[in-house]
Design an enzyme around this catalytic site. Structure first.
Site, PDB file in Angstrom:
ATOM      1  N   GLN A 127      -7.259  -1.091   5.738  1.00  7.01           N
ATOM      2  CA  GLN A 127      -7.936  -1.763   6.843  1.00  7.01           C
ATOM      3  C   GLN A 127      -9.377  -2.158   6.508  1.00  7.01           C
ATOM      4  O   GLN A 127      -9.994  -2.917   7.254  1.00  7.01           O
ATOM      5  CB  GLN A 127      -7.927  -0.864   8.092  1.00  7.01           C
ATOM      6  CG  GLN A 127      -6.555  -0.534   8.618  1.00  7.01           C
ATOM      7  CD  GLN A 127      -5.847  -1.707   9.260  1.00  7.01           C
ATOM      8  OE1 GLN A 127      -6.469  -2.685   9.661  1.00  7.01           O
ATOM      9  NE2 GLN A 127      -4.525  -1.618   9.366  1.00  7.01           N
TER      10      GLN A 127
ATOM     11  N   ASN B 117      -6.412   2.782  11.143  1.00  6.65           N
ATOM     12  CA  ASN B 117      -5.644   1.623  11.597  1.00  6.65           C
ATOM     13  C   ASN B 117      -5.423   1.600  13.105  1.00  6.65           C
ATOM     14  O   ASN B 117      -5.192   0.540  13.682  1.00  6.65           O
ATOM     15  CB  ASN B 117      -4.285   1.579  10.886  1.00  6.65           C
ATOM     16  CG  ASN B 117      -3.477   2.845  11.098  1.00  6.65           C
ATOM     17  OD1 ASN B 117      -3.940   3.935  10.782  1.00  6.65           O
ATOM     18  ND2 ASN B 117      -2.274   2.714  11.608  1.00  6.65           N
TER      19      ASN B 117
ATOM     20  N   CYS C  42       3.895   1.036  12.594  1.00  5.47           N
ATOM     21  CA  CYS C  42       4.831   1.955  11.944  1.00  5.47           C
ATOM     22  C   CYS C  42       5.349   3.017  12.907  1.00  5.47           C
ATOM     23  O   CYS C  42       6.415   3.589  12.701  1.00  5.47           O
ATOM     24  CB  CYS C  42       4.156   2.642  10.755  1.00  5.47           C
ATOM     25  SG  CYS C  42       3.550   1.494   9.517  1.00  5.47           S
TER      26      CYS C  42
ATOM     27  N   HIS D   4      -1.418  -8.235   2.887  1.00  7.04           N
ATOM     28  CA  HIS D   4      -1.166  -8.840   4.190  1.00  7.04           C
ATOM     29  C   HIS D   4      -2.109  -8.351   5.289  1.00  7.04           C
ATOM     30  O   HIS D   4      -2.064  -8.852   6.405  1.00  7.04           O
ATOM     31  CB  HIS D   4       0.297  -8.655   4.615  1.00  7.04           C
ATOM     32  CG  HIS D   4       0.649  -7.294   5.135  1.00  7.04           C
ATOM     33  ND1 HIS D   4       0.749  -7.023   6.481  1.00  7.04           N
ATOM     34  CD2 HIS D   4       0.942  -6.140   4.498  1.00  7.04           C
ATOM     35  CE1 HIS D   4       1.105  -5.762   6.650  1.00  7.04           C
ATOM     36  NE2 HIS D   4       1.219  -5.207   5.462  1.00  7.04           N
TER      37      HIS D   4
ATOM     38  N   ALA E 124       0.815  -1.216   0.000  1.00  3.53           N
ATOM     39  CA  ALA E 124       0.000   0.000   0.000  1.00  3.53           C
ATOM     40  C   ALA E 124       0.845   1.261   0.000  1.00  3.53           C
ATOM     41  O   ALA E 124       0.458   2.273  -0.577  1.00  3.53           O
ATOM     42  CB  ALA E 124      -0.933  -0.007   1.203  1.00  3.53           C
TER      43      ALA E 124
ATOM     44  N   THR F  20       9.498  -7.284 -12.612  1.00  4.49           N
ATOM     45  CA  THR F  20       8.909  -8.611 -12.792  1.00  4.49           C
ATOM     46  C   THR F  20       7.927  -8.916 -11.667  1.00  4.49           C
ATOM     47  O   THR F  20       8.275  -8.839 -10.487  1.00  4.49           O
ATOM     48  CB  THR F  20      10.004  -9.682 -12.820  1.00  4.49           C
ATOM     49  OG1 THR F  20      10.916  -9.385 -13.875  1.00  4.49           O
ATOM     50  CG2 THR F  20       9.407 -11.068 -13.016  1.00  4.49           C
TER      51      THR F  20
END
Length: 363
Positions: free
Chosen positions: A172, A144, A309, A191, A76, A227
């Protein structure tokens, strides 16, 4: 991980769904099978890998509004950075409780940043005044730290009336509640919805122009070179499809767990709105609580003081400060997050342990 360890930190990350792991394994195979092929190669194995990527793209797109395209990213944060560079005017307005990924990405572009205040319940007023000349308005769907659900549909309308684009960090909320209708740009990550780490997506509404974010081989329609991993894409897609299928079931499950937790932690105060919130997130405070001691005393429970974070900085939470909490109140707060695989027994055991540890502190 010890069998008696209880994981209640689902805002930081979620466990990988078994269905997502099963979808990934064929694309992690060795030389005896072609699953490792480059999805940008033209031979048969490459075309098979490319097909898996496109199936995943459709699965992820099904979580988002119609009339847009999905660009795979590393997560994100990358999606947000790419979206903010689509700003046609320069100035950015974002909520006072926006994730640092949005704030720091906007600052990095040199944009003038305007803060939209939130109420004591952690909500942006849908009729808030937008600054003149703003080119992009960014408000997250679900916070969050405190779990509040923002009135993003109306805020998107207001942004469009002002001639601005609307960016929604739906990290979220994706796969958990209805997508943010009206947004022009949506950032999500795998995730946080039981998919693998290392992959996310930027959804771009049809007709919205964005510039290439990474130069190279021209992958992702020239917008994000590099890739792609068929395994990560397949895991993301499977997790998205499962989330869509289980959305109502998961919501009811988490609502029940939240009610159970509140019945045990009844003397703790909820930070943020009690109604306009995602039930999988409980941010609670108790006057006089010593969080580091609580964390030490309850080391077999994964919970947090807020955003992963921002952990370890020692500073009071910017989100809790924005809703009017004093520094001491912010430091007296914890965040517990439930998930799809959390059991009622785990919640009861954890909450009773947290309450007992708090009482042992004399609070």
């Amino acid at each position: 991980m010890a069998s008696d360890f209880i994981y209640l930190d689902h805002q930081a990350t979620t466990p990988l769904a078994p269905e997502a792991l099963a979808a990934m394994l064929p694309w992690l195979s060795g030389p005896e099978a072609p699953g490792f092929a480059n999805p940008h190669s033209m031979h048969r194995a490459g075309r098979a890998a490319a097909s898996a990527v496109e199936v995943a793209r459709e699965q992820v797109a099904a979580l988002l509004p119609k009339g847009g395209r999905v660009i795979f990213t590393s997560g994100a944060t990358e999606a947000i950075n790419q979206a903010i560079r689509a700003n046609p005017r320069g100035d950015v307005a974002c909520s006072a409780i926006e994730h640092s990924a949005v704030i720091n990405a906007a600052v990095a572009t040199g944009a003038a940043l305007h803060e939209l205040p939130v109420s004591a319940e952690g909500l942006v007023d849908p009729e808030v005044d937008l600054p003149q000349g703003v080119g992009l308005v960014a408000v997250m769907q679900v916070n969050n730290e405190i779990g509040t659900i923002q009135p993003v549909a109306r805020l998107a309308e207001r942004a469009h009336d002002a001639g601005a684009l609307f960016l929604c960090d739906a990290v979220q909320g994706a796969g958990k509640i209805a997508p943010p209708e009206g947004a022009d740009l949506i950032a999500i990550t795998a995730h946080k919805l039981y998919g693998p780490k290392g992959i996310g997506a930027l959804w771009v509404r049809d007709g919205v122009a964005i510039a290439p974010f990474m130069a190279g081989g021209g992958q992702e329609s020239g917008l994000r070179s590099g890739t792609l991993s068929p395994a990560l894409c397949a895991g993301f897609g499977a997790a998205a499809a499962l989330a869509k299928e289980r959305m109502d079931t998961d919501f009811q499950h988490l609502s029940g767990l939240a009610g159970l937790a509140r019945s045990i932690l009844h003397r703790w105060t909820v930070n943020g709105s009690e109604e306009a919130r995602w039930p999988g997130n409980l941010n609670l405070r108790l006057d006089g609580l010593n969080f580091p001691r609580l964390l030490s005393d309850c080391r077999d429970i994964a919970f947090s003081a807020g955003s992963a974070c921002g952990s370890g900085t020692g500073a009071p939470s910017r989100v809790l400060s924005a809703i009017g909490l004093q520094p001491a109140e912010a430091r007296n707060s914890i965040r517990i997050g439930f998930g799809r695989y959390t059991t009622a027994q785990e919640v009861e055991t954890a909450c009773r342990a947290l309450e007992a540890a708090a009482q042992a502190q004399g609070v």
